[in-house]
Every structure is written in structure tokens, then in C-alpha cells.
Design a protein around this motif. Structure first.
Motif, PDB file in Angstrom:
ATOM      1  N   THR A  36       0.843  -1.201   0.000  1.00  0.00           N
ATOM      2  CA  THR A  36       0.000   0.000   0.000  1.00  0.00           C
ATOM      3  C   THR A  36       0.873   1.244   0.000  1.00  0.00           C
ATOM      4  N   ARG A  37       1.936   1.249   0.779  1.00  0.00           N
ATOM      5  CA  ARG A  37       2.870   2.385   0.781  1.00  0.00           C
ATOM      6  C   ARG A  37       3.467   2.579  -0.600  1.00  0.00           C
ATOM      7  N   THR A  38       3.827   1.488  -1.226  1.00  0.00           N
ATOM      8  CA  THR A  38       4.405   1.564  -2.570  1.00  0.00           C
ATOM      9  C   THR A  38       3.392   2.138  -3.554  1.00  0.00           C
ATOM     10  N   ALA A  39       2.158   1.691  -3.462  1.00  0.00           N
ATOM     11  CA  ALA A  39       1.100   2.205  -4.350  1.00  0.00           C
ATOM     12  C   ALA A  39       0.872   3.690  -4.124  1.00  0.00           C
ATOM     13  N   LEU A  40       0.844   4.113  -2.861  1.00  0.00           N
ATOM     14  CA  LEU A  40       0.663   5.536  -2.556  1.00  0.00           C
ATOM     15  C   LEU A  40       1.833   6.361  -3.081  1.00  0.00           C
ATOM     16  N   ALA A  41       3.042   5.866  -2.889  1.00  0.00           N
ATOM     17  CA  ALA A  41       4.226   6.587  -3.366  1.00  0.00           C
ATOM     18  C   ALA A  41       4.203   6.704  -4.886  1.00  0.00           C
ATOM     19  N   ASP A  42       3.828   5.615  -5.565  1.00  0.00           N
ATOM     20  CA  ASP A  42       3.741   5.630  -7.022  1.00  0.00           C
ATOM     21  C   ASP A  42       2.697   6.631  -7.498  1.00  0.00           C
ATOM     22  N   LEU A  43       1.539   6.621  -6.868  1.00  0.00           N
ATOM     23  CA  LEU A  43       0.487   7.575  -7.247  1.00  0.00           C
ATOM     24  C   LEU A  43       0.938   9.017  -7.007  1.00  0.00           C
ATOM     25  N   ALA A  44       1.564   9.270  -5.874  1.00  0.00           N
ATOM     26  CA  ALA A  44       2.035  10.624  -5.580  1.00  0.00           C
ATOM     27  C   ALA A  44       3.052  11.084  -6.614  1.00  0.00           C
ATOM     28  N   GLU A 133      -5.601  11.358  -8.255  1.00  0.00           N
ATOM     29  CA  GLU A 133      -5.900  11.795  -6.890  1.00  0.00           C
ATOM     30  C   GLU A 133      -7.098  11.042  -6.323  1.00  0.00           C
ATOM     31  N   THR A 134      -8.068  10.755  -7.147  1.00  0.00           N
ATOM     32  CA  THR A 134      -9.237   9.991  -6.706  1.00  0.00           C
ATOM     33  C   THR A 134      -8.813   8.592  -6.291  1.00  0.00           C
ATOM     34  N   GLU A 135      -7.909   7.991  -7.064  1.00  0.00           N
ATOM     35  CA  GLU A 135      -7.392   6.663  -6.734  1.00  0.00           C
ATOM     36  C   GLU A 135      -6.599   6.702  -5.423  1.00  0.00           C
ATOM     37  N   LEU A 136      -5.760   7.704  -5.269  1.00  0.00           N
ATOM     38  CA  LEU A 136      -4.983   7.865  -4.035  1.00  0.00           C
ATOM     39  C   LEU A 136      -5.905   8.069  -2.834  1.00  0.00           C
ATOM     40  N   ASN A 137      -6.899   8.934  -2.994  1.00  0.00           N
ATOM     41  CA  ASN A 137      -7.844   9.194  -1.906  1.00  0.00           C
ATOM     42  C   ASN A 137      -8.565   7.920  -1.476  1.00  0.00           C
ATOM     43  N   ALA A 138      -8.952   7.094  -2.442  1.00  0.00           N
ATOM     44  CA  ALA A 138      -9.661   5.857  -2.113  1.00  0.00           C
ATOM     45  C   ALA A 138      -8.795   4.949  -1.238  1.00  0.00           C
TER      46      ALA A 138
END
Length: 165
Positions: A36-44, A133-138
Motif C-alpha cells: 500500500t505504501r508503494t502504491a501511494l508513493a507511485d500515485l504521488a 488523486e481519486t485513486e490515491l484518496n480511495a
């Protein structure tokens, strides 16, 4: 955050705060699993990259407007600075208002096409930013186990007009 942050003023109708580590450390933040951290970092990273691309588009367009239509010692006004909000007749009227000159008749079709292409590119960047951003927020909402009602409260109280810079 209003209780533990230093107010910095308003932007786009929302207060901004300087957050200090010693106070932020007390906030309950879920410990996200590594994927999840990796996904958030990638999205950011992807959001930041898309925003940089949109900003570069803004700068290129402003330089062209100034170089091709401007006159020395006169800067773009707010409406020309936000060129992506203007259709061609409004753009032409602003050029006339600011620089006291009209776009040459032979060049109008080219400027109309160019402005349309740049506006479409701007809209594409903005749509991608909103999507990411919508994906990150979810993901973040899931980490905090927010209900649909809680998500609605968060989203309604933090609305941001995406065309702004």
C-alpha cells in the motif's frame, strides 16, 4: 489540524497550515502495509509528474502569447495568465484589451487551432490528475476505514477547483 498547526493564510478558499513534527506525531495514522505504501508513493509521483507537465504547458503557452502577441513592458493580465479558461473570442478580446492590438486576420485560424490544442492538453493533464488523486484518496480512505458518509464529509469540505494553479 487547526488546533496543532500554524495558520499560513488562505489559498483557493481553504486555510493552509504549517505542520510541526512534534505535534503531528500525536495524530493517529494507520501503519500501511508495504504494498500500500508503494502504491501511494507511485500515485504521488505520477500526480506530481502530471502536475509538472501541466505547469510546463502553462509556461510554454504564456511565453508564446507574450512573444508573439505582447508588447514590451506589458505583462499578461490574470485572464491571459489563465489562458486555458478562454475560448478564442474571449482570448482575442483579452489580447486586444491588454496589448491594444488585435490578432492579425491571417493568423486567427492558427491561433484558434493552437489555443484549442493547448486547452485540450490542459484538460487532459487535469483529468489525469483528478483520476490519480481519486485513486490515491480511495486508498487513504480505506486505510482509515472511513464510511461512505465520512468520505462524503471529507470530500465536500475539501473541494478544490482543479483548473487553478
Amino acid at each position: 489540524l487547526m488546533q496543532i498547526g500554524q495558520p499560513l493564510g488562505e489559498r483557493a478558499g481553504q486555510m493552509r497550515y504549517r505542520l510541526f513534527h512534534q505535534y503531528m506525531a500525536t495524530l493517529p495514522i494507520p501503519d500501511a502495509p508495504t504494498p500500500t505504501r508503494t502504491a501511494l508513493a507511485d500515485l504521488a509521483t505520477r500526480i506530481s509528474s502530471e502536475a509538472k507537465s501541466r505547469y510546463a504547458l502553462h509556461q510554454r503557452a504564456r511565453r508564446r502569447i507574450t512573444a508573439d502577441l505582447g508588447v514590451p513592458d506589458i505583462s499578461l493580465n490574470q485572464k491571459l495568465t489563465a489562458w486555458w479558461t478562454l475560448d478564442f473570442p474571449a482570448f482575442r478580446a483579452e489580447v486586444n484589451k491588454v496589448y491594444r492590438r488585435d490578432i492579425d486576420l491571417r493568423e486567427r485560424d492558427d491561433w484558434d487551432s493552437w489555443l484549442g490544442e493547448q486547452r485540450a492538453a490542459h484538460q487532459g493533464h487535469t483529468a489525469e490528475i483528478v483520476r490519480l488523486e481519486t485513486e490515491l484518496n480511495a486508498i487513504v480512505y480505506g486505510l482509515f476505514d472511513l464510511t461512505a458518509a465520512e468520505v462524503r464529509v471529507v470530500e465536500e469540505s475539501t473541494k478544490y477547483r482543479y483548473g487553478e494553479v
